[in-house]
Structures are given as C-alpha cells and as structure tokens.
Scaffold this active site. Structure first.
Site, PDB file in Angstrom:
ATOM      1  N   GLY A  69      38.290  42.129  43.198  1.00  0.00           N
ATOM      2  CA  GLY A  69      38.337  43.568  43.098  1.00  0.00           C
ATOM      3  C   GLY A  69      38.385  44.082  41.676  1.00  0.00           C
ATOM      4  CG  HIS A 204      43.100  38.275  47.256  1.00  0.00           C
ATOM      5  ND1 HIS A 204      44.436  38.559  47.151  1.00  0.00           N
ATOM      6  CD2 HIS A 204      42.487  38.965  46.270  1.00  0.00           C
ATOM      7  CE1 HIS A 204      44.627  39.394  46.136  1.00  0.00           C
ATOM      8  NE2 HIS A 204      43.461  39.648  45.595  1.00  0.00           N
ATOM      9  CB  THR A 240      25.604  29.693  39.444  1.00  0.00           C
ATOM     10  OG1 THR A 240      24.703  29.250  38.435  1.00  0.00           O
ATOM     11  CG2 THR A 240      25.387  28.887  40.718  1.00  0.00           C
ATOM     12  CB  CYS A 331      55.992  43.582  35.320  1.00  0.00           C
ATOM     13  SG  CYS A 331      57.409  42.815  34.528  1.00  0.00           S
TER      14      CYS A 331
END
Length: 401
Positions: A69, A204, A240, A331
């Site tokens: 992302g 993910h 690739t 953070c």
C-alpha cells in the site's frame, strides 16, 4: 493463547493464500520471457490480476501490482503530482487532516523537494472529511495538482464520503487518489462507481502476504513512474513481477470478497459488543469516531480515548495480559506522538495521547472480546496512576528541597 485485536495493522495469512503462494513458488519462469515457462508464469500473473480486478470494480489492465500500500500511495501521489506539473504550474495538493502517514510523508516530501503547496483540509469531530471544505478548496482548481483522501480512516474507523468528494473534484477537473487500504475487505470497493483516477490497496490487510499491493490506475489517468527499468505494467511500474505474491493476493482477495457481507455482519455485532463492554467496564472511556449505529463506522474498528492514561502505557499493560492492541499513533525514533488524527478532529493533545485502537478480523471471537474486557479495567487503573506520576515532577519543580 494471545488475543490479537490489531487487525488494522496486519491480519493473519489466509490458508488459501498460503497454499497458492507456496505452490507458485515452485514455478520457474520470468513472466516477461517468451519461452513456454515464462508464458506459464505470465498466464498465472494475468489470471491473478483479473481476480484482483474483479474485487475492485475495475478492468484488469488498470491493476498495477506494487510492493504494498505504501508504494501504491507514493506512486499515485507523487506520480500524479509530477504528471500534472509537466509544463504547467499546479503546485497545490489537497489533503484532509488525519490521512495515513504514507500519504502525509509523501506530500511533505513533495513540499520540501518539489515546492508543492500542501493544503490541509479539516475534519469534523467524528473524523469525517468536510465536503464544504473540499468544495471551497476546489473553487480555484487551475493550480490544483490532485486531491487525495482515505475511503475509511484507518485509525478511528470513519467511513468517508469518498464518492461525493471524488465527484466534486471530477467536476472541477482535478484528479483524485483514494487510499482504500482500510476499506478493502470490509466495504464494497468499486473503482468505476467511485469515480476516482487512482486507488490504493494492500494484500496483507485482507489475509494476503506482506510485500504486495496494487494501485488501480484508470485507463485515461496519467502518472510519472517512481521506478524505471523494463517498462512492465503499462510502463507505470517497472521490475520483474512477483508471480507468487500476485497469485496469493488474488486468492486472499477472492476469499475476502466472498465472505465480506456475512463477515461484516458478524464483526459489526462483535464490535458493538466490544464498545458496550468498554463503556461499561471503563465508564471514563470516550469513543472516537461515529457511533456504531450511525452506519458511518467500519465494522472492524473500535477506537477510544482513556482520560488520564497514556495510550502507550495501556498498550504495554494489555500486552502483558496477553492482549495485542494499537495506539494508532505514530512513533518517530522511539518517541510516542499524540494521534494526528485526533488532533485533526479537534481533540486536545492530552486526549490524543490517551488513545487505543481495537481492530477485529476474521479470526476474532467473543472470547477475544471477553479477554480484553477482563484485562482493561485493571490496566486503565494502573496506567492512570502512572500518568499522574509522570506529571508529578512538573508540579514539584518550584518546591524547596
């Protein structure tokens, strides 16, 4: 067993994605090669692209696979800015407060390195992008490079009026990028209906592997690439292509879309139970974002501010109790910062330091919520005492020895 309530950060790999990934890893062949093994890899890659496209309401050719992302957002924001400023002066970038740091850091880099003018747009008290502010910013569109916005606020869970805002920009002739990373798998994502020029997602967050995402780039949309090389993927993203990751992404995308409606209903009930439980066990806690019955909150998110306690203290105490959550705050170099999203919503810095985000996913259960609610009151009491102790030295500064 540890309890995992941080699915917005990442969510467990789906079995079907893992199986597809490991099977594809056994394949030898570069999808750009013209021999039979290369063309077999190409076929698998393009079938994966078609599958992902079917879950995003776009054409397969519009799906540009990226490393995740963050790269997709950077490619959209920087690439669209450069394309719009090729031979003309369009330095303004319209950005709502409270965006993901992938967007914030990208536009701030453009500001430093390229002379971009970043115009930060206000949020309302529930984290919603104000349409009136977007409309006002588009009043003089001739120098606007792009509008970029979240479809769902990744921290407080607010569902943004993305289609409405994209329509405003489109009527002004300004291209739009939508960060749909937090929406994907929870809301219907329909690129064609949304009316955006570009849209970012990540594998993910829906049970696919880390290391792959996609930028959906409209056929008529233009970006300057970040990466140059072999000209793969419409010459937008050279390199690739990772066939195994694409195949696993596709498996996760199809599975997530197939269960999305039922899973949204299940998670909505679980989220509402969590919110009720936090309000009952820690009455001081204040919900951030829309109320759960408003329909404007994503099913997976419950975000609270805990007055008098540091979010980081609460996080560590819950972690010791076996419950994984998030502060939802940035953070930098090990220094906790107040939530920039809450600040953009008008909360004080003290409030913004007391935030915790609980996010649910397909492995979340009633037992997970029970474990959180059992551990939270004690953690809050202890964190509140620690918070007061941290402020004590400041009060003693002028005291005699």
């Amino acid at each position: 067993m540890p309890v995992y309530l941080d699915h917005a950060a990442t969510t467990p790999l789906r079995p079907e994605a893992l199986a597809a990934f490991t099977d594809a890893l056994g394949l030898v062949g570069n999808p750009s090669s013209i021999h039979s093994q290369g063309q077999q890899a190409r076929r698998m890659l393009e079938e994966a692209r078609e599958a992902v496209a079917s879950t995003l309401g776009c054409d397969p050719i519009e799906v540009v696979f990226t490393s995740g992302g963050t790269e997709a957002i950077n490619l959209a924001v920087k690439g669209m800015y450069w394309a719009r400023n090729d031979g003309s002066g369009r330095p303004r970038i319209l950005v709502p407060g409270g965006e993901h740091h992938a967007t914030i850091d990208a536009v701030e880099w453009l500001e430093r390195a390229e002379g971009a003018h970043v115009e930060w747009l206000p949020l309302d008290a529930e984290g919603r992008i104000r349409a009136d502010a977007v409309e006002a910013a588009l009043g003089a569109p001739e120098d606007v490079a792009l509008l970029t916005l979240l479809q769902v606020n990744n921290e407080v869970g607010t569902i943004e009026p993305a289609a409405q805002l994209a329509a405003l920009a489109r009527s002004a002739g300004v291209p739009v990028h939508v960060d749909a990373v937090a929406a994907y798998g929870h809301l219907p994502v329909d690129f064609a209906a949304l009316g955006a020029d570009a849209l970012s997602v990540s594998a993910h967050k829906i049970g696919g592997p880390v290391g792959i995402g996609a930028l959906v780039l409209g056929r008529s949309s233009s970006v300057v690439p970040l990466i140059h090389g072999g000209g793969q993927q419409r010459q937008v993203r050279s390199g690739t292509q990772d066939v195994a990751a694409a195949v696993a992404f596709a498996a996760a995308a199809l599975a997530a879309e197939a269960e999305r409606v039922d899973e949204t209903q299940r998670l909505t009930a679980l989220r509402d139970r969590l919110i009720r439980g936090v309000r009952q066990t820690v009455p001081e806690a204040v919900l951030s974002g829309p109320e759960p019955d408003s329909g404007d909150r994503v099913a997976s998110n419950a975000h609270f501010v805990f007055p008098g306690a540091q979010g980081d203290s609460l996080l560590f105490l819950l972690d010791l109790a076996g419950v994984s959550v998030s502060t939802g705050s940035a953070c930098q170099a090990g220094i906790p910062e107040p939530s920039h999203v809450l600040l953009a919503m008008g909360r004080s810095e003290q409030e913004a330091r007391g935030a915790l985000r609980f996010t649910l996913g397909r492995t979340s259960t009633d037992a997970d919520v029970d474990a959180l609610l059992a551990a939270l009151p004690g953690a809050y009491a202890q964190a509140s005492r620690a918070g007061l102790a941290e402020r004590a030295p400041g009060r003693r500064t002028g005291a005699s020895a």
